[in-house]
Write an enzyme that holds these catalytic residues in place. Structure first.
Site, PDB file in Angstrom:
ATOM      1  N   HIS A   8      -3.400   8.989   1.083  1.00 18.93           N
ATOM      2  CA  HIS A   8      -3.313   7.803   0.235  1.00 18.93           C
ATOM      3  C   HIS A   8      -4.668   7.478  -0.367  1.00 18.93           C
ATOM      4  CE1 HIS A   8      -4.570   5.181   3.847  1.00 18.93           C
ATOM      5  NE2 HIS A   8      -4.315   6.371   4.364  1.00 18.93           N
TER       6      HIS A   8
ATOM      7  N   CYS B  26      -3.382   2.625  -5.535  1.00 19.15           N
ATOM      8  CA  CYS B  26      -2.688   3.501  -4.591  1.00 19.15           C
ATOM      9  C   CYS B  26      -1.294   3.896  -5.089  1.00 19.15           C
ATOM     10  CB  CYS B  26      -2.598   2.839  -3.222  1.00 19.15           C
ATOM     11  SG  CYS B  26      -1.770   1.219  -3.220  1.00 19.15           S
TER      12      CYS B  26
ATOM     13  N   HIS C 159       0.850  -1.188   0.000  1.00 17.52           N
ATOM     14  CA  HIS C 159       0.000   0.000   0.000  1.00 17.52           C
ATOM     15  C   HIS C 159       0.889   1.242   0.000  1.00 17.52           C
ATOM     16  CE1 HIS C 159      -3.522   2.357   0.284  1.00 17.52           C
ATOM     17  NE2 HIS C 159      -3.276   2.806   1.489  1.00 17.52           N
TER      18      HIS C 159
END
Length: 262
Positions: free
Chosen positions: A42, A153, A30
């Site tokens: 994010h 992401c 991530h």
């Protein structure tokens, strides 16, 4: 940071850094932008999402801060508007994982030495203040629909760092880790015809590795020709209305909008 790892200490972070943490048994990582004051912006799956139609929809559930406790973190901003771009404290972003910093402007040799995608790029980063501005602007305005392969992401963080988008009929292009996920099986398939040349298992393995590395290199945002620099204010307006069009690699048409304010 070394050849095999981009691991860093929290104390070394600067606003504008692109950071990431591995999730789900190192299947997926991530990514986000550190903007200072222990805050990370994010892109998560909390907003509108386009599924892949594969098992990845069940496996890749790691985009977003962990919810291990019923009591919400007092420093994190809840998602607003359902667009998926959120602000979290660094601890919630890491979700108990290890902190890594994504590298920019790496050499070709270093890029190829990092066998796993989603850790570095040949592309050049913009100044940190511009990076923070893009991330903050997208926090308030969104980054489109989440998609594992086309708009995830890592794509968000790379855009914040470079302002570059892979434009293909109005969609945003693949990230490095997405290329890695599909690149291994693809390399094996592409190298299979070479069994007519050699039946040596080591030769076939070397060929598959070579095809995989070549595909990663060609797909990197710093090498692709079908990219364009798009201002963040223009991105959110045009993306929302589907007005980004491609006529040839590296060229986009932005239909006329209202005249700029003076």
């Amino acid at each position: 940071m070394g050849l095999l790892s981009n691991r860093v200490d929290k104390e070394s972070l600067k606003p504008g850094d692109h950071i990431y943490s591995w999730r789900t048994a190192y299947i997926y990582s991530h990514h986000g932008i550190y903007v200072g004051n222990n805050e990370v912006i994010h892109f998560t799956r909390h907003g509108q999402e386009v599924g892949t139609g594969t098992v990845l929809d069940l496996l890749l559930v790691s985009s977003g801060p962990a919810r291990r406790h019923q009591v919400p973190c007092p420093t994190c901003t809840p998602p607003e508007g359902g667009h998926g771009v959120v602000s979290s404290c660094l601890n919630c972003f890491l979700a108990g994982g290890i902190l890594y910093r994504f590298e920019y402007s790496v050499s070709s040799a270093l890029f190829l030495a990092k066998a796993r995608g989603g850790t570095c790029t040949l592309a050049v980063s913009d100044p940190n203040e511009i990076v923070v501005h893009r991330a903050t602007y997208l926090l308030n305005n969104g980054f489109g629909c989440y998609n594992v392969f086309k708009n995830n992401c890592e794509d968000f963080a790379i855009y914040c760092k470079t302002g570059l988008l892979v434009i293909d009929q109005g969609t945003i292009g693949r990230s490095g880790q997405a290329v890695s996920i599909i690149g291994g099986p693809l390399a094996a398939v592409l190298s299979t015809p070479l069994r007519l040349v050699t039946t040596n298992i080591y030769g076939m393995a070397a060929t598959a590795v070579g095809v995989y590395c070549a595909s990663r290199f060609a797909a990197d945002i710093g090498m692709r020709k079908d990219v364009a620099k798009v201002e963040v204010e223009d991105l959110t307006r045009r993306l929302a209305t589907g007005l980004i069009q491609v006529i040839e690699p590296g060229t986009i048409i932005l239909p006329p909008g209202p005249p700029p304010d003076h």
